[in-house]
Design an enzyme around this catalytic site. Structure first.
Site, mmCIF file in Angstrom:
data_model
loop_
_atom_site.group_PDB
_atom_site.id
_atom_site.type_symbol
_atom_site.label_atom_id
_atom_site.label_comp_id
_atom_site.label_asym_id
_atom_site.label_seq_id
_atom_site.Cartn_x
_atom_site.Cartn_y
_atom_site.Cartn_z
ATOM 1 N N LYS A 41 0.846 -1.207 0.000
ATOM 2 C CA LYS A 41 0.000 0.000 0.000
ATOM 3 C C LYS A 41 0.877 1.250 0.000
ATOM 4 O O LYS A 41 2.080 1.182 0.303
ATOM 5 C CB LYS A 41 -0.908 -0.008 1.231
ATOM 6 C CG LYS A 41 -0.146 0.077 2.562
ATOM 7 C CD LYS A 41 -1.062 -0.122 3.757
ATOM 8 C CE LYS A 41 -0.271 -0.062 5.063
ATOM 9 N NZ LYS A 41 -1.109 -0.380 6.219
ATOM 10 N N ARG A 139 -10.662 0.343 14.913
ATOM 11 C CA ARG A 139 -10.508 1.139 13.685
ATOM 12 C C ARG A 139 -11.421 0.489 12.658
ATOM 13 O O ARG A 139 -12.622 0.477 12.855
ATOM 14 C CB ARG A 139 -9.028 1.158 13.288
ATOM 15 C CG ARG A 139 -8.650 2.274 12.341
ATOM 16 C CD ARG A 139 -7.160 2.292 12.022
ATOM 17 N NE ARG A 139 -6.743 1.118 11.251
ATOM 18 C CZ ARG A 139 -5.498 0.912 10.805
ATOM 19 N NH1 ARG A 139 -4.541 1.790 11.080
ATOM 20 N NH2 ARG A 139 -5.196 -0.158 10.104
ATOM 21 N N TYR A 273 15.587 30.049 7.163
ATOM 22 C CA TYR A 273 14.457 30.841 7.676
ATOM 23 C C TYR A 273 14.452 30.907 9.205
ATOM 24 O O TYR A 273 14.595 29.882 9.865
ATOM 25 C CB TYR A 273 13.142 30.227 7.218
ATOM 26 C CG TYR A 273 12.885 30.306 5.735
ATOM 27 C CD1 TYR A 273 13.050 31.498 5.026
ATOM 28 C CD2 TYR A 273 12.436 29.180 5.045
ATOM 29 C CE1 TYR A 273 12.794 31.553 3.667
ATOM 30 C CE2 TYR A 273 12.168 29.228 3.682
ATOM 31 C CZ TYR A 273 12.351 30.427 2.996
ATOM 32 O OH TYR A 273 12.091 30.480 1.656
ATOM 33 N N MET A 321 11.163 24.305 2.060
ATOM 34 C CA MET A 321 10.359 23.483 1.153
ATOM 35 C C MET A 321 11.216 22.602 0.248
ATOM 36 O O MET A 321 10.890 21.444 -0.001
ATOM 37 C CB MET A 321 9.446 24.374 0.299
ATOM 38 C CG MET A 321 8.485 23.573 -0.568
ATOM 39 S SD MET A 321 7.442 24.599 -1.601
ATOM 40 C CE MET A 321 6.377 25.384 -0.403
HETATM 41 C C1 LIG Z 1 -0.378 -1.442 6.880
HETATM 42 C C2 LIG Z 1 -1.030 -2.687 7.304
HETATM 43 C C3 LIG Z 1 -0.273 -3.852 7.515
HETATM 44 C C4 LIG Z 1 1.236 -3.870 7.483
HETATM 45 O O1 LIG Z 1 1.707 -3.330 8.688
HETATM 46 P P1 LIG Z 1 3.260 -3.329 9.023
HETATM 47 O O2 LIG Z 1 3.343 -2.956 10.449
HETATM 48 O O3 LIG Z 1 3.867 -2.322 8.117
HETATM 49 O O4 LIG Z 1 3.738 -4.706 8.736
HETATM 50 C C5 LIG Z 1 -0.953 -5.016 7.797
HETATM 51 N N1 LIG Z 1 -2.305 -5.037 7.897
HETATM 52 C C6 LIG Z 1 -3.048 -3.925 7.738
HETATM 53 C C7 LIG Z 1 -4.515 -3.998 7.894
HETATM 54 C C8 LIG Z 1 -2.440 -2.710 7.456
HETATM 55 O O5 LIG Z 1 -3.179 -1.609 7.321
#
Ligand SMILES: *Cc1c(COP(=O)(O)O)cnc(C)c1O
Length: 385
Positions: A41, A139, A273, A321
């Protein structure tokens, strides 16, 4: 590695050999009989989704995971045909495309089951779905009180040929804190919710709850498959667990800029800055052409470590930036010399974990936020990828 004008300013070198090695290390850890899902992802945590997905499969991953359906469909569009689970659906998302692409689609509630069965009727296909249990994360996922209805309705849809329930799964809240009481509580809840589903007639291909920290510390969480994200990229999930090297993992990303300018300034000269850094004596300043637009945290102003000219320096003053400054002291370093922000750490360079500490965040955020202006340059690419 080819130097194009674009990669001269800065580049993120992505070592696909390290990624393959990390997957092999994880496979050895979990043993035969447990599959590894490579989580790609967010553009593979900033490393590039398609090349990293291919490298993960070469290393022995048999599943891929994404958050959004669009990320999963992009893997299919690149010709990747292994099982892909995607878990972050919002109403109106392309369930029909997911069915046609053979994605595994996660359902956390009745709205999602309703949308996916409607799409299955419309396309005439059978949707591969995985039921996600909220075992305590709070969640995404289905609450225990709502689980019997979701399981029951999903089984009815399966009997009609609209869906096939391929998985039952969940996600930990505190796997990066070994011994945290929520871990055992979530495992108990997962056993209960899985047991309920199986008694009701669900025959999942895969049952899974482990993320990287659980994969590294908690064998009782493995079930059929582990979902490894950050570990794939050779970054430790948390300093409390240990370093990446402690787990036989090697950082995949090395972030390098080339000094855009080196100049001598007098004592008492303000830098960047706000003038939060003022030179103590006459000194050489080096300009690193990377800034918060590239994902360098502004919060690491005055703190981020950078290897330049054989020594680790500290960001002098604010990260802007597009650029920041390091104080080179009396050292003569040429413009164009490499400034290594982070890498595997075995050539004197800092790590993403060091930047996380400097910016009061986690290393996940450091690598994931490296921006699209920084070209990814792939090394140790195999013929197949
Ligand atoms: C991002 C994610 C993972 C991977 O988590 P890591 O700690 O990076 O291994 C696994 N399951 C779900 C649902 C996630 O959102």
């Amino acid at each position: 590695m080819s130097e194009t004008p674009q990669t001269l300013r800065a580049r993120a070198e992505i070592d696909l050999g390290a990624l393959r090695g990390n997957v092999r290390a994880l496979r050895e850890r979990v043993g035969t009989g447990v599959q590894v899902m490579g989580v790609v992802k967010a553009d593979a945590y900033g490393h590039g989704a398609v090349p990293c997905a291919r490298a993960a499969l070469e290393g022995g991953a048999t599943w891929l995971g994404t958050a959004t359906p669009h990320e999963a469909l992009a893997l299919r569009a690149a010709g990747i045909d292994v099982p892909v689970l995607c878990w972050l659906w919002t109403p109106g998302d392309p369930w029909d495309e997911g069915i046609r692409a053979g994605l595994d689609m996660s359902l956390s509630g009745m709205w999602a089951l309703e949308e996916v069965t409607r799409a299955a009727r419309a396309t005439g296909g059978t949707a591969r779905v995985q039921l996600k249990a909220d075992t305590g994360l709070g969640r995404n996922g289905c609450q225990p009180a709502d689980w019997p209805r979701l399981v029951g309705e999903a089984l009815k849809a399966q009997a009609e040929g609209l869906v096939r329930i391929t998985g039952v799964w969940s996600h930990f809240a505190c796997a990066d804190e070994p011994g945290h009481p929520s871990i055992a509580a979530q495992l108990d809840a997962f056993h209960d919710m899985l047991g309920y589903a199986e008694k009701a007639g669900v025959e999942p291909e895969v049952r899974h709850i482990a993320n990287s920290p659980a994969t590294l510390t908690l064998p009782e969480s493995y079930f059929d498959l582990v979902r490894a994200g950050i570990a794939l990229y050779g970054v430790s999930p948390s300093p409390e667990l240990g370093t990446a090297a402690d787990f036989g993992l090697r950082a995949v990303m090395r972030l390098v800029g080339s000094l855009a300018l080196v100049k001598t300034v007098p004592a008492g000269h303000g830098v960047s800055y706000g003038h939060h850094y003022v030179t103590e004596r006459e000194t050489n300043l080096g300009l690193v052409p990377l800034g918060y637009a590239d994902g360098i945290p502004r919060h690491a102003s005055g703190r981020g470590p950078v290897l330049v000219g054989g020594k680790v320096r500290t960001v002098a003053g604010r990260v802007a930036m597009d650029q920041f400054v390091v104080d080179l002291g009396r050292d003569a370093v040429e413009p164009g010399a490499p400034a290594v922000l982070f890498g595997a750490g075995d050539q004197g360079e800092p790590t993403a974990e060091d930047w996380a500490r400097a910016a009061d965040t986690i290393a996940y955020e450091i690598v994931t936020r490296i921006g699209s202006r920084v070209p990814r340059v792939y090394t140790n690419v195999t013929h197949a990828s």
